[in-house]
Design an enzyme around this catalytic site. Structure first.
Site, PDB file in Angstrom:
ATOM      1  CG  LEU A   1      -1.936  -1.085   1.323  1.00  0.00           C
ATOM      2  CD1 LEU A   1      -2.722  -0.946   2.595  1.00  0.00           C
ATOM      3  CD2 LEU A   1      -2.843  -1.018   0.143  1.00  0.00           C
TER       4      LEU A   1
ATOM      5  CB  ALA B   1      -6.193   2.105   2.684  1.00  0.00           C
TER       6      ALA B   1
ATOM      7  CG  LEU C   1      -7.059  -5.814  -3.173  1.00  0.00           C
ATOM      8  CD1 LEU C   1      -7.173  -6.791  -2.003  1.00  0.00           C
ATOM      9  CD2 LEU C   1      -6.706  -6.550  -4.464  1.00  0.00           C
ATOM     10  CB  SER C   2      -4.452  -3.686  -1.259  1.00  0.00           C
ATOM     11  OG  SER C   2      -3.169  -3.586  -0.727  1.00  0.00           O
ATOM     12  CB  ALA C   3      -3.666   1.064  -2.178  1.00  0.00           C
TER      13      ALA C   3
END
Length: 404
Positions: free
Chosen positions: A3, A161, A156-158
């Site tokens: 990320l 976030a 998803l993921s970044a």
């Protein structure tokens, strides 16, 4: 998949082999996307975050009164078309009749294609990338018949976030969200804090986490509902982040830390929290023994959505389908009468969760916010000087004692 901003630099740093679990993070996630049905729209607003806008609508959208909208945010080194192919969101949108919006990061903003979920200018209301995504939603609502009470966001993921960023900064826009392998909102405002959150995920008091969300806007409720997904063997984003996300949103919803019910879905544990009216507000899936990525599998109706690949993991459970079900979008199969051409304003480019007593019901309708002002006090990212991310990450790792 990392990320951190331009995490590719980590692969090139000295003594990287001392880190466990980082091997292969920078082997691309750009799924082919050849079968993607997405089209690109340009000119959707001031676009202070300098993002690209892609979307998909089911074939007979002009015949429908209202369409729900799902915003899907890809991970690092991915693009919108690749993540759509991998996770199968346009297949779901066509089958169940909802609109799809997939923002895309530019390499000029982040060399690894990550949404900048930890950059202060991108995670505040009416600023940067968060504002660009909000403007895309406004453009979708203006161009198409969008149900303003049924707008959702997932990533998803970044992108996960960044999903918490959108839910915190524009809570009145979204009826719900879903985070896959992401992090809580507001725990990082620079690269060093982002790395700490990814790898260590220090525990924070629930009230502190909740205040980060409450202070991100003037909104006083009701708040979006949330589904959280994380692999227990994730070596890229510490699985403890799932607990921190749940803790953050339980505090926002004034719910107790203990689940109201626990069950097993497709072999994986699921915890559920609901309010006094029986509305499910928070759920959490732990995908045991799964590494970093989006879990794929066969849905309840034996349909398969998406395709396994890098960080798109065959796990025997379709996260995309279950998330769409959590959003209340899978109750009726969509049967288009005919395929229609994209709207003239767009530029085409090839490219019920199980019930627990009391039964969950749909979340309260969310009021549509006042339109954004056309201007922005902050410059577009393309006008800003580049940051030496490699030097920043090196300093962060040195300060943490991870390299000399």
């Amino acid at each position: 998949m990392s990320l951190a901003n331009n995490i590719e630099f980590l692969r090139r740093l000295p003594k990287l082999n001392e880190f466990k679990g980082l091997a292969g993070l920078s082997r691309g996630l750009n799924l082919p996307g050849a079968s993607s049905r997405l089209t690109e729209t340009v000119g959707f607003g001031g676009n202070p975050g300098d993002l690209r806008m892609f979307s998909y609508l089911p074939g007979d959208q002009r015949a429908r009164q209202k369409l729900p909208l799902v915003v899907v945010l890809h991970g690092c080194t991915q693009n919108a078309a690749g993540y759509d192919t991998g996770a199968g969101w346009s297949m779901l949108a066509e089958r169940y009749g909802f609109a799809l919006l997939m923002p895309e990061q530019k390499a000029s903003n982040n060399g690894n294609g990550c949404f900048n979920w930890f950059n202060p200018e991108d995670i505040t209301r009416d600023g940067g990338e968060a504002c660009s995504i909000r403007q895309m939603i406004a453009r979708m609502a203006r161009d198409h018949s969008i149900d303003n009470d049924r707008i959702f966001v997932t990533g998803l993921s970044a992108g996960g976030a960044m999903t918490t960023v959108m839910l915190a900064t524009y809570p009145e826009v979204f009826a719900g969200g879903a985070v896959i392998a992401g992090l809580p909102y507001g725990i990082a405002t620079n690269v060093q804090q982002a790395l700490s959150g990814m790898f260590q995920s220090p525990s924070r008091p629930a009230r502190e986490l909740g205040d980060l969300v409450r202070n991100a806007s003037k909104h006083k409720g009701p708040w979006p509902k949330l589904s959280v997904w994380h692999g227990s063997a994730d070596k890229t984003v510490n699985p403890a982040n799932a607990d921190e996300i749940v803790k953050q949103w339980l505090d926002v919803h004034h719910l107790p830390p203990a689940p109201m019910a626990e069950s097993t879905i497709d072999g994986y544990p699921r915890a559920v929290w609901w309010n006094a009216d029986g509305k499910t507000l928070v759920e959490s899936y732990t995908i045991t023994d799964m590494a970093h990525g989006t879990p794929l599998g066969v849905s309840d109706n034996d349909e398969r959505y998406g395709a396994a690949g890098a960080f798109m993991i065959e796990a025997g459970i379709s996260s995309s389908y279950h998330i769409a079900s959590f959003f209340g979008l899978t109750g009726r199969v969509h049967q288009p009468k005919q395929a229609l051409e994209p709207a003239a304003t767009s530029t085409a480019i090839a490219v019920a969760p199980p019930a627990f007593p009391p039964p969950p019901r749909e979340i309260n309708a969310m009021p549509w916010p006042v339109p954004l002002s056309p201007g922005s006090s902050k410059p577009r990212r393309s006008q800003r000087p580049p940051i030496d991310v490699g030097a920043v990450i090196t300093r962060a790792l040195t300060a943490a004692g991870l390299m000399k």
